[in-house]
Motif scaffolding. Structure first.
Motif, short mmCIF file in Angstrom:
data_model
loop_
_atom_site.label_atom_id
_atom_site.label_comp_id
_atom_site.label_asym_id
_atom_site.label_seq_id
_atom_site.Cartn_x
_atom_site.Cartn_y
_atom_site.Cartn_z
N ASP A 72 -5.58 -9.65 0.42
CA ASP A 72 -4.68 -9.38 -0.66
C ASP A 72 -3.41 -10.25 -0.48
O ASP A 72 -2.92 -10.50 0.60
N LEU A 91 7.87 -0.49 1.27
CA LEU A 91 7.06 0.49 0.37
C LEU A 91 5.61 0.73 0.70
O LEU A 91 5.02 1.62 0.37
N GLY B 69 8.31 -8.26 -5.05
CA GLY B 69 7.52 -7.74 -4.11
C GLY B 69 7.08 -6.28 -4.09
O GLY B 69 5.85 -6.14 -3.96
N GLY B 70 7.98 -5.42 -4.42
CA GLY B 70 7.50 -3.98 -4.53
C GLY B 70 6.57 -3.76 -5.56
O GLY B 70 5.44 -3.00 -5.58
N ALA B 72 4.65 -5.89 -7.07
CA ALA B 72 3.11 -6.47 -6.82
C ALA B 72 2.42 -5.54 -6.06
O ALA B 72 1.21 -5.71 -6.43
N THR B 73 3.02 -4.59 -5.40
CA THR B 73 2.06 -3.59 -4.63
C THR B 73 1.87 -2.29 -5.70
O THR B 73 1.52 -1.43 -4.88
N LYS B 75 4.14 -0.39 -6.94
CA LYS B 75 5.13 0.67 -6.83
C LYS B 75 6.22 0.53 -7.94
O LYS B 75 6.27 -0.56 -8.86
N ALA B 204 -2.90 -4.36 -8.21
CA ALA B 204 -1.97 -4.27 -7.02
C ALA B 204 -2.44 -4.93 -5.91
O ALA B 204 -3.51 -4.68 -5.19
N ALA B 205 -1.38 -5.68 -5.20
CA ALA B 205 -1.88 -6.19 -3.94
C ALA B 205 -1.48 -5.09 -2.61
O ALA B 205 -0.07 -5.06 -2.15
N THR B 206 -2.35 -4.28 -2.59
CA THR B 206 -1.85 -3.16 -1.66
C THR B 206 -2.80 -3.22 -0.32
O THR B 206 -2.64 -2.22 0.42
#
Lengths: 254, 360
Positions: A72, A91, B69-70, B72-73, B75, B204-206
């Protein structure tokens, strides 16, 4: 004779890393990015981080890193990768978050984000490719361009009175209490490439253990930007770049 | 925790509402008149209760890229700032819009241009509603007039941002940020679990875990043919938002001969002016746009059919008036009354301005 006849049990000693896509790269011949991409792919695979890794790509030649390494990715604005990575990691603390940045991205437009992420001790890895030039935009002066070095914006060579001094940023990062491991590597020979791979492994491991920011600088070549053959670029790097940016560990608290 | 009635500042209400909504992260940088948002969050220590991340960044540039950035995941992340700081964020906001990420940005406006003043203003209307950064994009812009709305719009902003995968902005003025009022804080919600985030945000990029293919969050596309398609997709989203999400409030519009259009706390001042005018037999109505984008063009056009003229009252040199004129297609006089530089007019001043234009 076909592909399968050549590759038999016991004869295959080397292959493209599993996490590296089988596609043409946009990098020029002799560019260090390809080798570093290969090392990152190998290390992530060997450490079992394929599903946990979140890479943050820069603006610069490595902007398309997400086309090549099968994990990712988040593509950041120019210089902002450490800020993007800060939030992604805080996060998602169980993930392995790293940035992959060039010298213009990290040491010019992104100096503040780099210094502050490292000073906070964010548990991220910063991979820093230093080839002393802006490759993607066509060979302009970088903060790390050496004195006297010709670029598109220093056509008669970098002059300190006009352009200031080359910025040696990695020792600055090593001074910060937030960094746990700061090293400078290269990938121009098989031996240095193996050392660089070990450094990346060590950095990724430190990040997963929450030890603080790990910085792996790779002094690299840009044969197109330097206007040299790949072989000459390697020689020039050893003679000149290593004088200003000598390889070796700058900090190791691990 | 259940609903709770408190007396607090608008900025503090934003912070409390964020914790209670289940926001995952706040990233901000101090600037007057909104620093209470970050101060309140740090004092409340939500990382000990809900697990919310709160971080004071090194700049507004870093803050908005942390939000990127957040988000993108997958959140729920936000930032807040005031006018000069929001100018610094524009590049990042454009990236967030182009990468189709949900996020909440709060601008508690102060007077500009430049370093300007720390006092209230509404002079970032153009910046907020017409894009702000580079490229063709819009933010969903919510304009609170009360401390209650400061609290309520945190949840509404996130709900809309996630529904349409686009950033939302609370565009407040320094008055509503700084004044204290009674507010009913919403009940505390649990933050989403990683499983819920994966389900809600499959993009999302998780980390690739369990997905089998990689997710890439980017706004870059060098193939112009594909980039045009991307733009067409953004525009379809904006058209859908324009169809579904226009919000406004009308007061005394049933029988009005004139109309005032005002947003934020200025609308409350105008309401006082209108009540005084009605005592004098002058029937003025008020439309308060709640969403500045999408703008309530049709609602204004509808009321405009019955009125002789419109006064737009703003804390700026005349910004929303352009949208009001578009709404009525120049078919009637539309005047502006504004104060600038942090000066707030009183109800009598507004009424006198109205009378000077409409000869009452």
């Amino acid at each position: 004779m076909n592909h399968d006849d050549i590759i038999k049990q016991g004869t295959k000693v080397y292959s493209r890393p599993r996490l590296m896509d089988d596609r043409n790269m946009h990098y020029c011949p002799g560019c260090s990015h390809g080798v570093v991409h290969k090392l990152v792919s190998e290390v992530l695979d060997e450490m079992g981080l394929e599903n946990d890794a979140i890479g943050v790509a820069p603006v610069g030649c490595a902007v398309f890193a997400y086309h090549y390494i099968d994990i990712d990715w988040i593509e950041a604005a120019h210089g902002r990768a450490p800020a993007v990575a800060t939030a992604a990691k805080r996060l998602n603390p169980e993930r392995m978050v790293f940035t992959y940045q060039g010298d213009g991205d990290l040491a010019a437009i992104g100096t503040a984000e780099t210094i502050h992420a490292a000073n906070r001790g964010e548990n991220i890895v910063i991979i820093f490719i230093n080839n002393g030039i802006y490759g993607m935009t066509g060979g302009q002066m970088a903060p790390t361009t050496l004195e006297g070095m010709k670029t598109a914006t220093t056509p008669y060579g970098r002059r300190v009175d006009l352009n200031g001094y080359p910025l040696n940023i990695t020792p600055l990062l090593a001074q910060l209490p937030g960094t746990c491991y700061v090293t400078r590597q290269s990938v121009h020979t098989a031996a240095t490439t193996r050392k660089c791979k070990n450094a990346l492994k060590k950095a990724f491991k430190a990040s997963m253990e929450g030890r603080g920011t790990a910085v792996v600088e790779v002094v690299g070549t840009c044969s197109s930007g330097w206007k040299m053959s790949p072989a000459d670029a390697n020689k020039w790097m050893e003679q000149h770049m290593f004088e200003a940016y000598p390889p070796g560990d700058l900090k190791d608290t691990l | 925790m259940n609903e709770e009635v408190r007396l607090m500042k608008g900025n503090e209400a934003i912070a409390h509402a964020a914790i209670r909504y289940g926001v995952d992260g706040y990233f901000g940088y101090p600037i007057t008149p909104q620093s209470e948002v970050l101060e309140t969050l740090e004092a409340e220590m939500p990382w000990e209760t809900t697990g919310m991340v709160v971080l004071q960044a090194e700049s507004e540039v870093a803050s908005i890229n942390m939000v990127y950035g957040g988000a993108a995941t997958g959140k729920a992340v936000m930032t807040s700032s005031s006018s000069p700081g929001v100018s610094l964020m524009q590049e990042g906001i454009s990236y967030i819009a182009a990468a189709e990420l949900p996020a909440l940005i709060v601008n508690v406006m102060r007077g500009g241009p430049g370093l300007g003043t720390i006092h209230p203003s509404q002079s970032d209307y153009f910046q907020a509603t017409k894009g702000g950064g580079h490229g063709d994009y819009h933010l969903i812009v919510l304009a609170p007039a009360t401390v209650q709305e400061m609290a309520d719009f945190v949840g509404l902003g996130f709900d809309l941002a996630f529904k349409y995968r686009t950033p939302a902005m609370i565009l407040a003025d320094g008055i509503v940020g700084q004044m204290m009022e009674k507010v009913v804080l919403p009940p505390v919600r649990q933050r989403r679990t990683p499983e819920q985030i994966t389900e809600q945000c499959p993009w999302a990029a998780t980390g690739k875990s369990g997905r089998g293919h990689r997710n890439v969050v980017t706004s870059l596309e060098l193939d112009s043919a594909i980039m045009e398609k991307n733009n067409e997709r953004f525009q379809r989203t904006y058209a859908e938002i324009e169809r579904n999400e226009v919000r406004f409030q009308s007061y005394y519009t049933d029988d009005c001969d004139y109309l005032i259009v005002a947003f934020g706390s200025v609308a409350r001042i105008c309401l006082k002016s209108i009540e005084e005018a009605r005592k004098q037999g002058i029937k003025i109505g008020l439309i308060r746009p709640i969403t500045l984008w999408p703008f309530p063009y049709e609602a204004i056009a509808e009321v405009a059919k019955q009125v002789k003229g419109i006064l737009v009252v703003e804390l700026n040199a005349g910004q929303m008036i352009e949208d009001v004129r578009l709404a009525v297609s120049h078919e009637m006089p539309v005047y502006h009354f504004g104060r600038m530089g942090g000066i707030v007019p009183n109800p009598l001043e507004v009424l006198n301005a109205f009378k000077s234009h409409f000869n009452n």
